[in-house]
Design an enzyme around this catalytic site. Structure first.
Site, PDB file in Angstrom:
ATOM      1  N   TRP A 103       2.972  -4.039   2.588  1.00 24.40           N
ATOM      2  CA  TRP A 103       1.890  -4.221   3.574  1.00 24.40           C
ATOM      3  C   TRP A 103       0.679  -3.346   3.286  1.00 24.40           C
ATOM      4  O   TRP A 103      -0.463  -3.761   3.519  1.00 24.40           O
ATOM      5  CB  TRP A 103       2.418  -4.019   4.991  1.00 24.40           C
ATOM      6  CG  TRP A 103       3.308  -5.141   5.409  1.00 24.40           C
ATOM      7  CD1 TRP A 103       4.656  -5.080   5.625  1.00 24.40           C
ATOM      8  CD2 TRP A 103       2.945  -6.530   5.607  1.00 24.40           C
ATOM      9  NE1 TRP A 103       5.137  -6.331   5.952  1.00 24.40           N
ATOM     10  CE2 TRP A 103       4.117  -7.225   5.954  1.00 24.40           C
ATOM     11  CE3 TRP A 103       1.740  -7.227   5.528  1.00 24.40           C
ATOM     12  CZ2 TRP A 103       4.121  -8.608   6.226  1.00 24.40           C
ATOM     13  CZ3 TRP A 103       1.741  -8.605   5.793  1.00 24.40           C
ATOM     14  CH2 TRP A 103       2.924  -9.273   6.141  1.00 24.40           C
ATOM     15  N   ASP A 173      -1.470   1.283  10.319  1.00 19.84           N
ATOM     16  CA  ASP A 173      -0.822   0.019  10.654  1.00 19.84           C
ATOM     17  C   ASP A 173       0.555   0.354  11.205  1.00 19.84           C
ATOM     18  O   ASP A 173       1.449   0.772  10.471  1.00 19.84           O
ATOM     19  CB  ASP A 173      -0.713  -0.848   9.389  1.00 19.84           C
ATOM     20  CG  ASP A 173       0.016  -2.163   9.640  1.00 19.84           C
ATOM     21  OD1 ASP A 173       0.497  -2.385  10.761  1.00 19.84           O
ATOM     22  OD2 ASP A 173       0.078  -2.981   8.693  1.00 19.84           O
ATOM     23  N   LYS A 197       6.520  -7.959  15.943  1.00 19.12           N
ATOM     24  CA  LYS A 197       7.636  -7.219  15.380  1.00 19.12           C
ATOM     25  C   LYS A 197       8.401  -6.521  16.494  1.00 19.12           C
ATOM     26  O   LYS A 197       9.592  -6.686  16.625  1.00 19.12           O
ATOM     27  CB  LYS A 197       7.142  -6.179  14.367  1.00 19.12           C
ATOM     28  CG  LYS A 197       6.236  -6.754  13.282  1.00 19.12           C
ATOM     29  CD  LYS A 197       6.946  -7.726  12.368  1.00 19.12           C
ATOM     30  CE  LYS A 197       6.017  -8.611  11.553  1.00 19.12           C
ATOM     31  NZ  LYS A 197       5.204  -7.940  10.577  1.00 19.12           N
TER      32      LYS A 197
HETATM   33  C1  PLP Z   1       4.106  -8.316   9.784  1.00 12.01           C
HETATM   34  C2  PLP Z   1       3.202  -7.237   9.374  1.00 12.01           C
HETATM   35  C3  PLP Z   1       1.826  -7.486   9.163  1.00 12.01           C
HETATM   36  C4  PLP Z   1       1.218  -8.855   9.289  1.00 12.01           C
HETATM   37  O1  PLP Z   1       1.289  -9.339  10.579  1.00 12.01           O
HETATM   38  P1  PLP Z   1       0.701 -10.782  10.960  1.00 12.01           P
HETATM   39  O2  PLP Z   1       0.658 -10.732  12.436  1.00 12.01           O
HETATM   40  O3  PLP Z   1       1.658 -11.787  10.411  1.00 12.01           O
HETATM   41  O4  PLP Z   1      -0.636 -10.901  10.350  1.00 12.01           O
HETATM   42  C5  PLP Z   1       1.045  -6.409   8.796  1.00 12.01           C
HETATM   43  N1  PLP Z   1       1.551  -5.174   8.669  1.00 12.01           N
HETATM   44  C6  PLP Z   1       2.852  -4.907   8.855  1.00 12.01           C
HETATM   45  C7  PLP Z   1       3.359  -3.515   8.703  1.00 12.01           C
HETATM   46  C8  PLP Z   1       3.719  -5.939   9.213  1.00 12.01           C
HETATM   47  O5  PLP Z   1       5.016  -5.672   9.425  1.00 12.01           O
END
Ligand code: PLP
Length: 361
Positions: A103, A173, A197
């Site tokens: 990511w 993030d 998530k």
């Molecule tokens: C799933 C995830 C993303 C992307 O998320 P989307 O909502 O599908 O764009 C970005 N960063 C991390 C750490 C993730 O687990």
């Protein structure tokens, strides 16, 4: 399990607290006497305004978000932030990124389209199985921000100690660890998290951003890509993801009810320990991440044999455990044990894996 549900170890969209789903069910046809479902409601109505206001307030209470931070609900998932961050925060056109897995790599690729990206540390040399030492990074004075992915969902590494940014703004993030433990918001300039998530339905990101980072000189940037647009409009410049905000709001209330983020962290530590203790004692299964940097949320593991991995996935699936296949980029297996996964689920999975191991000696 109730309703014939399975234990769902998906990395995202992921398992939700059952009592939240039950509340949503109970309010489906007629939300608190409004005569309609939340998904049928005008986002400009009084009743909806109360839903979004409460969601924001409950999140502020949970995380202790200081008043000089805005909370924004933006569409486009976490992925759109890979672009919005450099577009909005690169004043000098320069940022430091730490590469710790899939990511952060994606975020780096997007930021490179906008400005200069300095990858000041990386764990690529060992296939992203650890967090590099970031206590004394080489950070140019005119760097606009330092970027990390605080929990790498695919590689299963997590930051237990934030990098030393030497006074620069930290951007994180938190998608796959959001609300899994207490967080000192003032350590960051911006935190963001795709909610599917650990919190709610997909298609939305929560952005927590310090007010002074929101610029009003970006008039050439498409209006929807400016944080200012969302901040000025209370996340309702256009129709927001009303449904996701509603469900996330319920999860925020649920977390408050169970005792907040410290209580949640305690549960998460106990839960992950059940699984890591099993991995450390098993002869067949091994965790892939160095113990110090193991994630409490996403646990990648392997048998060392691809065919055996596939057998394990089929075996656990037949026993009612879903989504244990590792991400296609790394293979092996992965158990995601987010906030809503009960300890019972982890214990039951461990029993199942022990049985498999005994039968395949
Ligand atoms: C799933 C995830 C993303 C992307 O998320 P989307 O909502 O599908 O764009 C970005 N960063 C991390 C750490 C993730 O687990």
């Amino acid at each position: 399990m109730k309703y014939g549900r399975t234990y769902n170890f998906s990395a995202g969209p992921a398992t939700m607290p059952e009592e939240v789903l039950e509340e949503v069910r109970d309010e489906m046809m007629n939300y608190r006497g409004s005569g309609m479902c939340v998904m049928e409601m005008s986002h400009r109505s009084k009743v909806y305004q109360q839903i979004i206001d409460e969601a924001e307030q409950d999140l502020r209470d949970l995380m202790g978000i200081p008043d000089n931070y805005k909370v924004l609900f933006i569409q486009g998932g976490a992925t759109l932030q890979f672009s919005m961050i450099p577009m909005n925060l690169m004043k000098n056109g320069k940022a430091v990124y730490i590469e710790t897995g899939a990511w952060s790599k994606k975020a780096i690729a997007e930021a490179k389209k906008v400005g200069e990206v300095i990858v000041a540390a990386s764990s690529k040399d060992k296939n992203y199985t650890y967090i590099p030492d970031c206590s004394d990074l080489d950070i140019p004075e005119d760097t606009d921000y330092v970027y990390i992915c605080e929990n790498e969902t695919i590689h299963g590494v997590t930051w237990n100690k934030l990098p030393n940014t030497k006074g620069h703004v930290l951007v994180s993030d938190q998608s796959s660890m959001f609300l899994s433990k207490p967080c000192n918001v003032s350590d960051y300039g911006m935190i963001y998290a795709g909610v599917q998530k650990n919190v709610g339905p997909a298609g939305m990101v929560v952005v927590i951003i310090r007010e002074d980072l929101i610029r009003d000189d970006l008039t050439d940037l498409p209006i929807y890509l400016q944080y200012k647009t969302h901040a000025d409009a209370g996340s309702m410049y256009n129709t927001p993801n009303c449904w996701a905000i509603y469900v996330c709001g319920k999860v925020f209330k649920y977390l408050k009810k169970i005792g907040g983020l410290s209580a949640m962290e305690q549960r998460n530590i106990e839960k992950a320990k059940v699984f890591y203790d099993f991995l450390d004692s098993s002869e067949m299964f091994q965790g892939t991440v160095v113990p110090e940097d193991r994630s409490l949320m996403n646990i990648p593991f392997v048998t060392g044999d691809k065919d055996l991995d596939a057998e394990v996935i089929a075996y656990t699936k037949a026993a009612g455990f879903e989504n244990l296949k590792g991400h296609k980029s790394v293979g092996g297996l992965r158990a995601s044990v987010y906030n809503a996964m009960p300890k019972d689920g982890v214990e039951a999975l461990v029993e199942c894996l022990k049985k498999f191991e005994a039968e395949h000696k």
